[in-house]
Write an enzyme that holds these catalytic residues in place. Structure first.
Site, short mmCIF file in Angstrom:
data_model
loop_
_atom_site.label_atom_id
_atom_site.label_comp_id
_atom_site.label_asym_id
_atom_site.label_seq_id
_atom_site.Cartn_x
_atom_site.Cartn_y
_atom_site.Cartn_z
N THR A 181 33.25 47.98 40.31
CA THR A 181 34.71 48.18 40.26
C THR A 181 35.19 48.40 38.82
O THR A 181 35.82 49.41 38.50
CB THR A 181 35.43 46.94 40.86
OG1 THR A 181 34.94 46.75 42.18
CG2 THR A 181 36.93 47.12 40.88
N VAL A 182 34.89 47.44 37.93
CA VAL A 182 35.42 47.52 36.56
C VAL A 182 34.67 48.60 35.76
O VAL A 182 35.27 49.30 34.94
CB VAL A 182 35.33 46.14 35.86
CG1 VAL A 182 35.93 46.21 34.46
CG2 VAL A 182 36.03 45.08 36.68
N LYS B 272 34.07 36.47 32.67
CA LYS B 272 34.69 35.19 32.33
C LYS B 272 33.75 34.01 32.54
O LYS B 272 33.78 33.04 31.77
CB LYS B 272 36.01 35.00 33.06
CG LYS B 272 36.01 34.80 34.55
CD LYS B 272 35.75 35.96 35.46
CE LYS B 272 36.52 37.22 35.32
NZ LYS B 272 37.11 37.66 36.62
N GLU C 202 38.47 40.79 26.22
CA GLU C 202 39.88 40.80 26.68
C GLU C 202 39.98 40.90 28.21
O GLU C 202 40.84 40.27 28.83
CB GLU C 202 40.61 41.99 26.03
CG GLU C 202 42.09 42.03 26.27
CD GLU C 202 42.82 40.83 25.67
OE1 GLU C 202 42.86 40.71 24.44
OE2 GLU C 202 43.32 40.00 26.45
N VAL D 287 40.09 37.69 30.98
CA VAL D 287 41.24 36.86 31.39
C VAL D 287 42.46 37.75 31.60
O VAL D 287 42.85 38.51 30.71
CB VAL D 287 41.58 35.79 30.32
CG1 VAL D 287 42.69 34.89 30.81
CG2 VAL D 287 40.35 34.97 29.97
N GLY E 182 39.39 45.68 45.48
CA GLY E 182 38.56 45.48 44.28
C GLY E 182 39.03 44.35 43.38
O GLY E 182 38.67 44.28 42.21
N ASP F 173 37.15 30.90 39.32
CA ASP F 173 37.51 32.00 38.44
C ASP F 173 38.66 31.60 37.48
O ASP F 173 38.51 31.73 36.26
CB ASP F 173 37.86 33.23 39.29
CG ASP F 173 38.40 34.39 38.48
OD1 ASP F 173 37.59 35.20 38.01
OD2 ASP F 173 39.62 34.48 38.31
N LYS G 59 38.75 31.00 33.31
CA LYS G 59 39.75 31.66 32.46
C LYS G 59 40.54 30.64 31.66
O LYS G 59 40.83 30.86 30.48
CB LYS G 59 40.69 32.51 33.34
CG LYS G 59 40.00 33.72 33.93
CD LYS G 59 40.84 34.35 35.02
CE LYS G 59 40.24 35.64 35.55
NZ LYS G 59 40.90 36.11 36.78
N GLY H 171 41.50 44.34 39.24
CA GLY H 171 41.41 45.72 39.71
C GLY H 171 40.78 46.62 38.67
O GLY H 171 40.74 46.30 37.48
#
Ligand code: NAP
Ligand code: HSE
Length: 441
Positions: A20-21, A110, A134, A137, A192, A206, A210, A314
């Protein structure tokens, strides 16, 4: 090293992970290619991509895709590693190897940064390299860099925010469309937003990672993951959301970290960090943060209140944060900069939850008996807890549902009251209790 096919005028990226990322990052680099090159002063080329499944169709040419991720971090023509695979191992080992090989690193991982960030940041600093995270989080929201730079002259007093897009999406759907948790989670996964294992979102791991990262930077000392108290959203029911609404509140999964001065209930003073469902008044700025959006409010001693918000998960939002980090790294490469890490060397002693002073929401099912309310009020009184509000609903077969809102009290006292309430025979069930932020007196 001197392969004539290698364009040494551009910065060459090796991507570990292209899900996804990874795809969001790649798309932004392609779509905004010319503008980014102008800003950076050079082209950024995704030169190699490492994945697990070599059969899956990809947006990039198969010629640059490999299952051998070590060959990417060992490749002398690669300048920057972008790790977007997730998990601690092998991601941590690969990043360590990349740094030792003299490569800058950008990651959105993270879990890894929360668990091993201090060690990796020390290594990056020793090597004179950048390690940026970056995207780890708040998805696309700039949070890490402002905390490390623009706000760093402040003593941070408190930070509080919605740090997980998936659970905020789920709670919004439960509130506005009366969706079931499982159905809303499935949608968040399809969009996503969720982690590969969505229990990390739902059970609060999660946002725990963070908050550990944010606290470490904000308070300039490592906040261990296990020092962050954690509760997820599984216990929050549509009934709780309904009652909260009646009482003027929204239910949000919040991460809260604050510097606590020594007091009666917190003798030592220190930092307390916690992630849990929270009732916040509807007029609070965080109450209106809906859907996949995250928001973080930070209170500094000089700046006062600052709030950041935006899409917290996302492909595109997180890709934007990753590309921002990449641009920073490329600029440092251009000027031969030595990296701008902020290694953290000391460890925080997190405060336990026992001394927390907060208000509570408590929902219970009772058998309808004379003097029942008086009996319950006596238990609260004996535990030094005063009541701020109450709602009641009649249920079939001579039963009732009662919701209490307390005034702020000490967490330990509230748990003592729960223990005593469990011994009252006409209370059928203590259905749920949720902490309340910024409400009541
Ligand atoms: P994802 O969609 O599951 O993608 C993970 C990618 O890594 C896939 O391409 C996968 O390969 C590859 N991969 C995983 N383990 C591997 C291994 N052992 N060897 C080789 N390749 C491996 O995950 P994502 O949602 O993009 O998340 C990536 C990272 O970004 C995670 O750390 C996550 O916490 C973080 N993050 C995610 C979001 C978000 O909104 N999704 C936002 C912020 C941060 P295959 O494609 O072959 O399966
Ligand atoms: N699963 C995470 C979330 C991704 O929903 O917030 C962004 O870190």
């Amino acid at each position: 090293m001197n392969d004539p096919a290698v364009d040494t005028a551009c910065v060459r990226i090796g991507m570990l992970g292209f899900g996804t990322v990874g795809e969001g990052t790649w798309r932004m680099l392609q779509d905004n290619r010319a503008a980014i090159a102008k800003k950076v002063g050079t082209q950024i080329e995704v030169a190699r991509v490492g994945v697990r499944d070599l059969v899956k169709p990809r947006l990039v040419s198969p010629s640059i895709v490999t299952g051998d991720l070590e060959s990417i971090v060992d490749d002398p023509t690669i300048d920057v590693i972008v790790e977007l695979m997730g998990g601690v191992d092998p991601a941590g080992r690969l990043i360590e190897r990349a740094l030792k090989n003299g490569k800058h690193v950008v990651t959105a991982n993270k879990e890894l940064i929360a668990k091993q960030g201090s060690r990796l940041m020390r290594l990056a600093a020793k090597q004179g390299l950048d390690l940026h995270f970056e995207g780890a989080v708040g998805g696309g929201i700039p949070l890490i860099q402002p905390l490390k730079h623009q706000l760093s002259g402040n003593e941070v007093l408190k930070l509080m925010g919605i740090l997980n897009g998936t659970t905020n999406y789920v709670l919004t759907k439960m509130q506005e469309e009366e969706s079931d948790l499982d159905v809303a989670l499935q949608e968040a996964q399809e969009k996503g937003y969720a982690e590969a294992d969505p229990t990390s979102d739902i059970d609060g791991f999660d946002p725990q990672y963070k908050l550990s990262i944010l606290s470490s930077i904000a308070f300039n000392a490592e906040m261990p993951v296990e020092g962050v108290y954690r509760e997820g959203i599984k216990r929050v029911s549509k009934r709780d959301i309904e009652f909260a609404d009646l009482l003027g509140f929204r239910v949000k999964l919040l991460g809260i970290a604050e510097a606590v001065k020594p007091t009666g209930s917190d003798e030592a003073g220190g930092v307390r960090a916690r992630v849990h469902p929270t009732l916040i008044p509807k007029e609070h700025p965080l109450a209106d943060v809906r859907d996949v959006y995250n928001a973080v409010w930070i209170q500094g001693d000089f700046v006062g209140d600052v709030m950041f918000s935006g899409r917290g998960a996302g492909a595109s939002a997180t890709g934007s944060a990753v590309v921002g980090d990449l641009i920073d790294v490329c600029r440092n490469i251009q000027i031969g900069g030595a990296g701008n890490n902020m290694p953290i060397d000391n460890l925080l002693q997190p405060l336990s939850m026992d001394g927390l002073r907060t208000a509570f929401y408590l929902r219970m099912t009772v058998q309808d008996r004379p003097k029942a309310l008086g009996c319950i009020a006596t238990v609260f009184g004996n535990c030094n807890i005063s009541l701020a509000a109450m709602e009641m609903r009649t249920l079939p077969r001579g039963r009732g549902e009662i919701v209490f809102l307390t005034h702020p009290c000490i967490e330990l006292s509230f748990h003592r009251s729960l223990k005593a309430l469990r011994n009252i025979h006409f209370i059928e069930s203590l259905e749920n209790w949720i902490r309340v932020e910024g409400g009541g007196a």
